[in-house]
Design an enzyme around this catalytic site. Structure first.
Site, PDB file in Angstrom:
ATOM      1  N   SER A 165      60.843  60.770  52.309  1.00 52.12           N
ATOM      2  CA  SER A 165      60.390  61.889  51.799  1.00 52.12           C
ATOM      3  C   SER A 165      59.725  61.795  50.742  1.00 52.12           C
ATOM      4  O   SER A 165      60.849  61.454  49.479  1.00 52.12           O
ATOM      5  CB  SER A 165      61.514  62.786  52.532  1.00 52.12           C
ATOM      6  OG  SER A 165      60.474  64.193  52.979  1.00 52.12           O
ATOM      7  N   HIS A 177      52.216  74.041  60.518  1.00 54.64           N
ATOM      8  CA  HIS A 177      51.803  74.618  59.413  1.00 54.64           C
ATOM      9  C   HIS A 177      50.571  76.148  60.008  1.00 54.64           C
ATOM     10  O   HIS A 177      50.409  76.133  61.297  1.00 54.64           O
ATOM     11  CB  HIS A 177      50.275  73.605  58.975  1.00 54.64           C
ATOM     12  CG  HIS A 177      48.956  74.204  57.955  1.00 54.64           C
ATOM     13  ND1 HIS A 177      48.439  75.350  57.857  1.00 54.64           N
ATOM     14  CD2 HIS A 177      49.606  73.971  56.263  1.00 54.64           C
ATOM     15  CE1 HIS A 177      47.660  74.850  56.436  1.00 54.64           C
ATOM     16  NE2 HIS A 177      48.346  74.340  56.161  1.00 54.64           N
TER      17      HIS A 177
END
Length: 434
Positions: free
Chosen positions: A353, A150
């Site tokens: 996921s 991130h």
């Protein structure tokens, strides 16, 4: 799909949003109040419409249960300072905050008397705090993080002026431990501060904690020469409920974990939780006399409403409710991937996921309508609890119809995504497998 430009966000039909100074005359004030009320009604309609077409961002929009707490909005609540020490500002929710922290500490397997933490304003603040602890413990340490981390991690390295080594990734988005080992060996004379991604922002890739610890140990780093922060913004509430078990735990040598509570759990205000080891906070606090508490958090004044939002949500859902939501998100992710495959569209879904990566749509209008996040030739959908099968069916139908327009003449061909998501997931003219 409606034909409308969503890029510029909300636009009032009534007037522009420039602030107008109210006059003293009662009739003028009443008119202004009516005008403002109308604008707010328009804005609420806009939010309702946009909520029905949010697919690309990890935010759970199922927040209606928080309307039960609306009377609390008439109070200012400020959890200034350390959550474990009350201040002389009486309007706070620190007892609720500590209850939330206890819950997360138990979830991530650290004893109550061994942890410290607080409710943050989101994942970025949690990452910044985790990195700060690592930097304070290892002042000359080098930060190691993958190129799919991130952006807050790279922001933190600039703010704290920590040397940053960017590590390559596998197709899944997971950190490449071979590359990590090479860089660790090259810098073996300096301690290591590791940012571990428990669900990368774009692909949902999960860094393998055991392999990272093994790499550190094989490169000669003793436990007092490395610090691991886990960025679990999206997966901190997913990982503990997976069949293959949690992907991280404080039973292993990690130093801190950050999660965003407005993602899987859902909150009408961005917020998060940071949990770290209490032993690392020994020299971290400063007594501030005029607020009668300790300064241990990055922000001074802190939102007192969000701990109650988290506390309320966890009480209503519990582990059983969260387990059901995680299972539903995993099921919907497979449903979307299979739908894209059936339509001949390149798509990738990592194991366990909730992020489906696929070819980036050609039209910006389409991207903005469905609020898709995109990166290069890829776009993704994050399967949050508010995303229904109907939303996915509408999205797939819209995408298939649009692709017939974009590619029907065969003058333009769908891009190859073999390099980004692997040849086995690519449906281009060269690698088409579907």
């Amino acid at each position: 799909m409606a034909s409308k430009n969503y890029y510029y966000g909300f636009q009032s039909k009534t007037k522009d949003l420039a602030l107008v100074e109210p006059h003293d005359e009662e009739c003028v004030v009443d008119r202004q109040r009516c005008l403002v009320t109308n604008i707010m009604s328009e804005f609420q309609e806009y939010l309702n419409e946009r909520s029905n077409h949010l697919l690309g961002y990890p935010s759970n929009l199922n927040c209606n249960h928080l309307m039960d707490l609306s009377p609390l909005l008439s109070f200012l609540m400020n959890n200034v300072g350390d959550p474990f020490k009350e201040s002389n500002f009486g309007l706070h929710s620190k007892k609720f905050e500590v209850a939330v922290l206890d819950w997360f500490a138990q979830l991530w397997e650290i004893e109550k008397d061994e942890y410290w933490g607080y409710v943050t304003n989101g994942g970025t603040e949690g990452n910044l705090h985790g990195m700060l602890i690592g930097r304070n413990l290892l002042p000359d340490g080098i930060l190691y993080t993958s190129n799919e981390s991130h952006y807050s991690i790279f922001k933190g390295s600039r703010i704290y002026r920590i040397e940053c080594q960017i590590i390559g990734t596998l197709i899944t988005g997971e950190i490449d431990c071979t590359d990590l080992k090479e860089k660790l060996l090259f810098n073996k004379d300096k301690p290591a501060i590791i940012n571990l991604n428990i669900g990368t922002t774009f692909k949902g890739g999960v860094d393998n904690l055991d392999l990272v610890i093994k790499a550190l140990e094989e490169c000669g780093f003793s436990h007092d020469r490395f610090y691991i922060h886990c960025d679990a913004a999206s997966y901190g509430l997913v990982s503990p409920f997976l069949e293959n078990g949690p992907l991280f735990s404080f039973k292993k040598p990690i130093g801190s974990v950050s999660v965003s509570a407005h993602k899987l759990l859902g909150s009408s205000m961005p917020c998060g939780v940071l949990i770290s080891r209490k032993i690392h906070m020994t020299d971290f606090s400063t007594n501030i006399e005029y607020i009668a508490t300790l300064d241990t958090t990055i922000s001074g004044s802190r939102n007192g409403h969000t701990p109650i939002f988290i506390w309320y949500g966890l009480n209503l859902k519990g582990r059983t409710g969260l387990q059901k939501e995680v299972n539903n998100c995993l099921t919907n992710a497979k449903y979307l991937r299979d739908g894209l495959n059936k339509a001949g569209i390149s798509a990738m879904l990592n194991e366990s996921s909730i992020v489906v990566v696929f070819e980036r749509p050609l039209e910006r209008e389409f991207i903005d309508y469905w609020q898709l996040s995109f990166l290069g030739k890829m776009a993704h959908v994050v399967l949050m609890p508010h995303v229904t099968m109907k939303m996915l069916d509408d999205f797939l139908s819209d995408l298939v119809r649009k692709r017939e327009i974009w590619y029907g003449s065969r003058e333009v061909q769908p891009v190859c995504l073999a390099e980004e998501i692997g040849a086995s997931n690519c449906a281009c003219s060269i690698h088409g497998n579907h």
